[in-house]
Motif scaffolding. Structure first.
Motif, PDB file in Angstrom:
ATOM      1  N   TYR A 135       0.831  -1.203   0.000  1.00 21.02           N
ATOM      2  CA  TYR A 135       0.000   0.000   0.000  1.00 21.02           C
ATOM      3  C   TYR A 135       0.868   1.257   0.000  1.00 21.02           C
ATOM      4  N   ALA A 136       1.906   1.251   0.826  1.00 22.51           N
ATOM      5  CA  ALA A 136       2.802   2.412   0.903  1.00 22.51           C
ATOM      6  C   ALA A 136       3.537   2.629  -0.416  1.00 22.51           C
ATOM      7  N   ALA A 137       3.984   1.541  -1.044  1.00 24.15           N
ATOM      8  CA  ALA A 137       4.700   1.649  -2.321  1.00 24.15           C
ATOM      9  C   ALA A 137       3.774   2.172  -3.412  1.00 24.15           C
ATOM     10  N   TYR A 138       2.513   1.761  -3.373  1.00 22.15           N
ATOM     11  CA  TYR A 138       1.531   2.252  -4.347  1.00 22.15           C
ATOM     12  C   TYR A 138       1.366   3.770  -4.215  1.00 22.15           C
ATOM     13  N   LEU A 139       1.263   4.259  -2.982  1.00 23.76           N
ATOM     14  CA  LEU A 139       1.081   5.694  -2.759  1.00 23.76           C
ATOM     15  C   LEU A 139       2.297   6.495  -3.208  1.00 23.76           C
ATOM     16  N   LYS A 143       1.302   9.952  -9.557  1.00 24.02           N
ATOM     17  CA  LYS A 143      -0.156   9.880  -9.719  1.00 24.02           C
ATOM     18  C   LYS A 143      -0.557   9.319 -11.080  1.00 24.02           C
ATOM     19  N   LYS A 144       0.186   9.670 -12.113  1.00 21.24           N
ATOM     20  CA  LYS A 144      -0.182   9.215 -13.454  1.00 21.24           C
ATOM     21  C   LYS A 144       0.084   7.725 -13.657  1.00 21.24           C
ATOM     22  N   GLU A 145       0.924   7.137 -12.779  1.00 19.20           N
ATOM     23  CA  GLU A 145       1.237   5.713 -12.894  1.00 19.20           C
ATOM     24  C   GLU A 145       0.286   4.836 -12.074  1.00 19.20           C
ATOM     25  N   GLN A 146      -0.341   5.421 -11.064  1.00 16.31           N
ATOM     26  CA  GLN A 146      -1.173   4.627 -10.151  1.00 16.31           C
ATOM     27  C   GLN A 146      -2.321   3.885 -10.835  1.00 16.31           C
ATOM     28  N   PRO A 147      -3.004   4.493 -11.823  1.00 21.52           N
ATOM     29  CA  PRO A 147      -4.104   3.761 -12.473  1.00 21.52           C
ATOM     30  C   PRO A 147      -3.667   2.445 -13.120  1.00 21.52           C
ATOM     31  N   TYR A 148      -2.402   2.364 -13.549  1.00 20.48           N
ATOM     32  CA  TYR A 148      -1.932   1.146 -14.205  1.00 20.48           C
ATOM     33  C   TYR A 148      -1.760  -0.005 -13.213  1.00 20.48           C
TER      34      TYR A 148
END
Length: 228
Positions: A135-139, A143-148
Motif C-alpha cells: 500500500y505504501a509503495a503504491y502511494l 499519480k499518473k502511474e497509479q491507475p496502471y
C-alpha cells in the motif's frame, strides 16, 4: 540430473528472479520500490521458511538451501539471512532481525507463538507487513502511474484482508485478534465494512454482509456511457 519437481521449481524461480532484477534496474527510479515488491515476496518466504525450519530443528545448511540468495544480494541482506539461519531457537532467529523493518511483525509473531505454539502466527504478521508495504509503495508511485497498478494492488491488498477476515471467522478468532492481524489501509473497502466483518457473529453472517455490500457497490457504481 536427475530432474525433480523441486529442482525444476528452483530453476524457474531463479530465472524469474533474474528477470525481476533486470526489470527493476531498467525502470524509472520512482517505480523501483513498487516493482521490488516482487522480490520482497521471495524474501518473506525465506523468513517464513527459516522460522519453520528452526522450529523443526533443521541444520543451518538445510535452512539456507531454501533461500534464493540473488534476492538477498539485491537487498544487501545476505549476511542477515545467513545469521538468522544459524540460530538454534526462534528467539535467536527473531533477534537476528532486530533493527530491521521486519522486527516488529516478527516480535508480534513470537509473542503469539509463545501463547499458542503455532508458527502460523509468524506467517500472519509477516503477510500483514507485506501488504502494508504494498500500500505504501503504491502511494509513492507518481499519480499518473497509479491507475496502471490500481487493479492489481487493490485486488491483492483488499483480497488479503477479506480472506483473512473470513478465515478468522471460520476459525472463531476473537474480534480483537482480527483487528490486530488485518491491514489498516484498503483500496475499495471502507473501514466501516471491515469493522462490521470483524464484529460479525460468525462466518455465515460475515459472508452475507460481504456479499450484500459487494452487490450494493456494483449497483451504485456509475455506469460508463456507451459508445455510439
Amino acid at each position: 540430473m536427475p530432474l525433480t519437481s523441486r529442482k525444476l521449481e528452483r530453476a524457474f524461480n531463479e530465472n524469474l528472479i533474474d528477470t525481476y532484477i533486470k526489470l527493476i534496474k531498467n525502470s524509472p527510479k520512482k517505480a523501483r520500490e513498487y516493482l521490488s515488491l516482487n522480490l520482497l515476496r521471495f524474501e518473506i518466504e525465506h523468513i517464513k521458511a527459516i522460522i519453520k525450519a528452526t522450529s523443526a530443528k533443521l541444520t543451518p545448511e538445510q535452512k539456507t538451501a531454501r533461500i534464493y540468495f540473488s534476492v538477498e544480494d539485491y537487498f544487501k541482506r545476505r549476511p542477515l539471512l545467513e545469521e538468522a539461519a544459524k540460530a538454534s531457537s526462534l528467539t535467536q532467529t527473531i533477534h537476528a532481525f532486530k533493527g530491521t523493518d521486519y522486527f516488529f511483525a516478527l516480535n508480534m509473531g513470537l509473542k503469539s507463538f509463545e501463547e499458542t505454539g503455532s508458527t502460523a502466527s509468524f506467517d500472519i504478521f509477516v503477510d500483514k507487513f507485506f501488504y502494508e508495504k504494498l500500500y505504501a509503495a503504491y502511494l509513492c508511485l507518481p499519480k499518473k502511474e497509479q491507475p496502471y497498478t490500481n487493479f492489481y494492488a487493490s485486488t491483492e491488498n483488499d483480497g488479503f484482508a477479506l480472506v483473512t477476515l473470513l478465515r478468522g471467522k471460520t476459525l472463531n478468532y476473537d474480534p480483537n485478534w482480527l483487528r490486530l492481524i488485518v491491514p489498516q489501509n484498503y483500496f475499495n473497502l471502507s473501514k466501516s465494512t471491515v469493522e462490521a466483518l470483524v464484529s460479525a457473529v460468525d462466518f455465515e453472517a460475515a459472508l452475507k454482509l460481504f456479499l450484500t455490500v459487494t452487490m450494493l457497490n456494483t449497483l451504485l457504481r456509475p455506469k460508463l456511457p456507451r459508445k455510439l
